[in-house]
Design a protein around this motif. Sequence first.
Motif, PDB file in Angstrom:
ATOM      1  N   PRO A   1      25.925  65.163  30.763  1.00 52.89           N
ATOM      2  CA  PRO A   1      25.113  64.352  29.435  1.00 52.89           C
ATOM      3  C   PRO A   1      25.789  63.021  29.253  1.00 52.89           C
ATOM      4  CG  PRO A   1      26.673  66.013  28.359  1.00 52.89           C
ATOM      5  CD  PRO A   1      26.648  66.148  29.898  1.00 52.89           C
ATOM      6  N   ALA A   2      24.919  62.005  29.377  1.00 48.59           N
ATOM      7  CA  ALA A   2      25.366  60.451  29.140  1.00 48.59           C
ATOM      8  C   ALA A   2      25.608  60.481  27.821  1.00 48.59           C
ATOM      9  CB  ALA A   2      24.132  59.660  29.477  1.00 48.59           C
ATOM     10  N   GLY A   3      25.292  61.279  26.918  1.00 51.06           N
ATOM     11  CA  GLY A   3      25.569  61.283  25.409  1.00 51.06           C
ATOM     12  C   GLY A   3      27.229  61.877  25.466  1.00 51.06           C
ATOM     13  N   ASP A   4      27.900  62.384  26.308  1.00 49.67           N
ATOM     14  CA  ASP A   4      29.242  62.762  26.053  1.00 49.67           C
ATOM     15  C   ASP A   4      30.210  61.695  25.271  1.00 49.67           C
ATOM     16  OD1 ASP A   4      31.428  64.802  27.474  1.00 49.67           O
ATOM     17  OD2 ASP A   4      32.228  62.903  27.229  1.00 49.67           O
ATOM     18  N   PRO A   5      30.757  62.036  24.417  1.00 51.28           N
ATOM     19  CA  PRO A   5      31.570  60.997  23.589  1.00 51.28           C
ATOM     20  C   PRO A   5      32.438  60.080  24.402  1.00 51.28           C
ATOM     21  CG  PRO A   5      32.463  63.358  23.028  1.00 51.28           C
ATOM     22  CD  PRO A   5      31.031  63.446  23.702  1.00 51.28           C
ATOM     23  N   ARG A   6      33.014  60.644  25.419  1.00 48.16           N
ATOM     24  CA  ARG A   6      33.920  59.906  26.325  1.00 48.16           C
ATOM     25  C   ARG A   6      33.255  58.845  27.058  1.00 48.16           C
ATOM     26  NH1 ARG A   6      36.284  65.007  27.055  1.00 48.16           N
ATOM     27  NH2 ARG A   6      34.256  65.648  27.656  1.00 48.16           N
ATOM     28  N   ILE A   7      32.152  59.185  27.646  1.00 49.09           N
ATOM     29  CA  ILE A   7      31.319  58.394  28.350  1.00 49.09           C
ATOM     30  C   ILE A   7      30.690  57.038  27.410  1.00 49.09           C
ATOM     31  CG2 ILE A   7      28.954  58.077  29.451  1.00 49.09           C
ATOM     32  CD1 ILE A   7      29.525  60.742  30.761  1.00 49.09           C
ATOM     33  N   VAL A   8      30.088  57.702  26.107  1.00 46.23           N
ATOM     34  CA  VAL A   8      29.843  56.646  25.270  1.00 46.23           C
ATOM     35  C   VAL A   8      30.894  55.581  24.827  1.00 46.23           C
ATOM     36  CG1 VAL A   8      28.911  56.233  22.877  1.00 46.23           C
ATOM     37  CG2 VAL A   8      27.966  58.332  24.343  1.00 46.23           C
ATOM     38  N   GLU A   9      32.143  55.971  24.545  1.00 40.69           N
ATOM     39  CA  GLU A   9      33.113  55.079  24.406  1.00 40.69           C
ATOM     40  C   GLU A   9      33.344  54.055  25.520  1.00 40.69           C
ATOM     41  OE1 GLU A   9      37.843  55.239  22.950  1.00 40.69           O
ATOM     42  OE2 GLU A   9      36.810  57.126  23.462  1.00 40.69           O
ATOM     43  N   ALA A  10      33.358  54.671  26.778  1.00 44.24           N
ATOM     44  CA  ALA A  10      33.586  53.893  27.858  1.00 44.24           C
ATOM     45  C   ALA A  10      32.509  52.750  27.952  1.00 44.24           C
ATOM     46  CB  ALA A  10      33.648  54.931  29.318  1.00 44.24           C
ATOM     47  N   TYR A  11      31.284  53.329  27.840  1.00 39.36           N
ATOM     48  CA  TYR A  11      29.985  52.243  27.812  1.00 39.36           C
ATOM     49  C   TYR A  11      30.572  51.093  26.920  1.00 39.36           C
ATOM     50  CZ  TYR A  11      26.963  55.519  30.572  1.00 39.36           C
ATOM     51  OH  TYR A  11      26.481  56.440  31.595  1.00 39.36           O
ATOM     52  N   ALA A  12      30.773  51.474  25.697  1.00 40.77           N
ATOM     53  CA  ALA A  12      31.087  50.446  24.712  1.00 40.77           C
ATOM     54  C   ALA A  12      31.977  49.540  24.929  1.00 40.77           C
ATOM     55  CB  ALA A  12      31.328  50.960  23.313  1.00 40.77           C
ATOM     56  N   LYS A  13      33.123  50.024  25.659  1.00 43.24           N
ATOM     57  CA  LYS A  13      34.018  48.930  26.131  1.00 43.24           C
ATOM     58  C   LYS A  13      33.571  48.036  27.168  1.00 43.24           C
ATOM     59  CE  LYS A  13      38.156  51.846  24.575  1.00 43.24           C
ATOM     60  NZ  LYS A  13      39.329  52.526  25.083  1.00 43.24           N
ATOM     61  N   TRP A  14      32.942  48.656  28.002  1.00 46.20           N
ATOM     62  CA  TRP A  14      32.415  47.895  29.421  1.00 46.20           C
ATOM     63  C   TRP A  14      31.357  46.966  28.517  1.00 46.20           C
ATOM     64  CZ3 TRP A  14      27.160  47.544  30.556  1.00 46.20           C
ATOM     65  CH2 TRP A  14      27.029  46.893  31.876  1.00 46.20           C
ATOM     66  N   SER A  15      30.402  47.177  27.705  1.00 50.76           N
ATOM     67  CA  SER A  15      29.628  46.183  27.182  1.00 50.76           C
ATOM     68  C   SER A  15      30.144  45.174  26.505  1.00 50.76           C
ATOM     69  CB  SER A  15      28.568  47.285  26.254  1.00 50.76           C
ATOM     70  OG  SER A  15      27.662  46.123  25.576  1.00 50.76           O
ATOM     71  N   GLU A  16      31.145  45.471  25.740  1.00 50.15           N
ATOM     72  CA  GLU A  16      31.852  44.463  25.222  1.00 50.15           C
ATOM     73  C   GLU A  16      32.486  43.395  26.116  1.00 50.15           C
ATOM     74  OE1 GLU A  16      35.601  43.778  21.826  1.00 50.15           O
ATOM     75  OE2 GLU A  16      34.988  45.767  22.835  1.00 50.15           O
ATOM     76  N   CYS A  17      32.916  44.053  27.332  1.00 54.48           N
ATOM     77  CA  CYS A  17      33.485  43.014  28.230  1.00 54.48           C
ATOM     78  C   CYS A  17      32.547  41.962  28.861  1.00 54.48           C
ATOM     79  CB  CYS A  17      34.024  44.199  29.425  1.00 54.48           C
ATOM     80  SG  CYS A  17      34.926  43.043  30.742  1.00 54.48           S
ATOM     81  N   MET A  18      31.283  42.913  29.233  1.00 45.46           N
ATOM     82  CA  MET A  18      30.286  41.992  29.770  1.00 45.46           C
ATOM     83  C   MET A  18      29.885  41.114  28.777  1.00 45.46           C
ATOM     84  SD  MET A  18      29.242  43.211  32.910  1.00 45.46           S
ATOM     85  CE  MET A  18      27.508  42.971  33.105  1.00 45.46           C
ATOM     86  N   LYS A  19      29.584  41.344  27.404  1.00 43.67           N
ATOM     87  CA  LYS A  19      29.319  40.220  26.305  1.00 43.67           C
ATOM     88  C   LYS A  19      30.147  38.898  26.430  1.00 43.67           C
ATOM     89  CE  LYS A  19      26.866  43.448  23.248  1.00 43.67           C
ATOM     90  NZ  LYS A  19      26.893  43.947  21.814  1.00 43.67           N
ATOM     91  N   GLY A  20      31.473  39.523  26.472  1.00 39.13           N
ATOM     92  CA  GLY A  20      32.595  38.331  26.675  1.00 39.13           C
ATOM     93  C   GLY A  20      32.285  37.371  27.946  1.00 39.13           C
TER      94      GLY A  20
ATOM     95  N   ALA B   1      30.425  40.579  37.550  1.00 40.07           N
ATOM     96  CA  ALA B   1      31.264  40.782  36.116  1.00 40.07           C
ATOM     97  C   ALA B   1      31.023  42.303  35.800  1.00 40.07           C
ATOM     98  CB  ALA B   1      30.258  40.242  35.116  1.00 40.07           C
ATOM     99  N   ASP B   2      29.933  43.113  36.094  1.00 41.65           N
ATOM    100  CA  ASP B   2      29.945  44.502  35.832  1.00 41.65           C
ATOM    101  C   ASP B   2      30.860  45.200  36.675  1.00 41.65           C
ATOM    102  OD1 ASP B   2      28.919  47.086  36.127  1.00 41.65           O
ATOM    103  OD2 ASP B   2      26.824  46.472  36.718  1.00 41.65           O
ATOM    104  N   VAL B   3      31.046  44.832  38.016  1.00 45.92           N
ATOM    105  CA  VAL B   3      32.300  45.682  38.615  1.00 45.92           C
ATOM    106  C   VAL B   3      33.648  45.424  38.107  1.00 45.92           C
ATOM    107  CG1 VAL B   3      33.353  46.047  40.868  1.00 45.92           C
ATOM    108  CG2 VAL B   3      30.790  45.818  40.813  1.00 45.92           C
ATOM    109  N   GLU B   4      33.695  44.125  37.849  1.00 49.43           N
ATOM    110  CA  GLU B   4      35.279  43.750  37.346  1.00 49.43           C
ATOM    111  C   GLU B   4      35.355  44.211  36.013  1.00 49.43           C
ATOM    112  OE1 GLU B   4      35.164  39.443  37.396  1.00 49.43           O
ATOM    113  OE2 GLU B   4      35.486  39.363  39.961  1.00 49.43           O
TER     114      GLU B   4
END
Length: 313
Positions: free
Chosen positions: A198-217, A256-259
Amino acid sequence: MGRRSLLFVTGVIALAATACGTGDGQGTTAVPGLGATPTITDPGQITLPTDAYMVTTAQIRQVTQAQDAVTAECMRGFGLTARPTVTLGLDDAPKQRLTRSMLYGYFDVEKAKTLGYDRGAGAVDQGAAGNGTGGAPPTAAEDIAMSGNDPTTHQPVPTLDGKPVPPGGCGQKGRDTLKADDLVISDSALPDGGPKIPAGDPRIVEAYAKWSECMKGRGFDYKDPIAAVTDQKWGSAQGGNAGGPAGPEEIATATADVECKIANNTVGIVVAVQTAYGKKYVEANSTKLAAYRQQIDDLVRKAAQITAGGTTG
């Protein structure tokens, strides 16, 4: 159509390496604990519990050659020469399984900086593929023998030169005998569609959030890696070939995505989650997986017998 049928390697273009769902697919909604989280900076470092059950490129090639042998024997009965199956993207398929995921998106470290999301990966230009060796178009007789249908009316043709045409033609006879087209290097080909993570697994959700923050930067606003690779600006919703090379914006985004994934170990975290669910899947489906692997072994054995000159029945 001519004999030069195409064997598409499923999962080469689409993001289909791992199935997703609302539950874990193993009969319970419990979130499994994680073992050690690997640090992953390259797709070659990714290992999954289902690796042992993947069909190999060598096995696909062997079965396809045997399928062609059955078809060729059938075509010779009409005094015709069969055209070999073309396997496109086969050698790259194992890597594609790891570089394109419905959980962590695109992760081809080598190609991102030059090809962006590599939208043409595994794409097939059916016109360029031609109609056989030398590009000569098939004759009407070849079409009929191969497909079992009249090339003009598309209606079944029962006989050719007084000889019965098998249902679906010689091509179908080959496919029915070996079923090479069913061999796919993808977890989705496993029993019950493979592990459901499930994409909604909390560990995945947290990983997405950190990745998204990096991308916004870096100036890119995406909620998760899937949204980035499937952005309509790059072409089709599945990251397919949009008819041209990647532009500067796509290359910058993919880089940026990969980095950001490497900087935050996004893939390592997601793979740890995949591994946890994958282990549950393997344990819960041990009987089905053993039967699946035996089915592949039997098919490869049958292919070897045919290519060695044994029966095609």
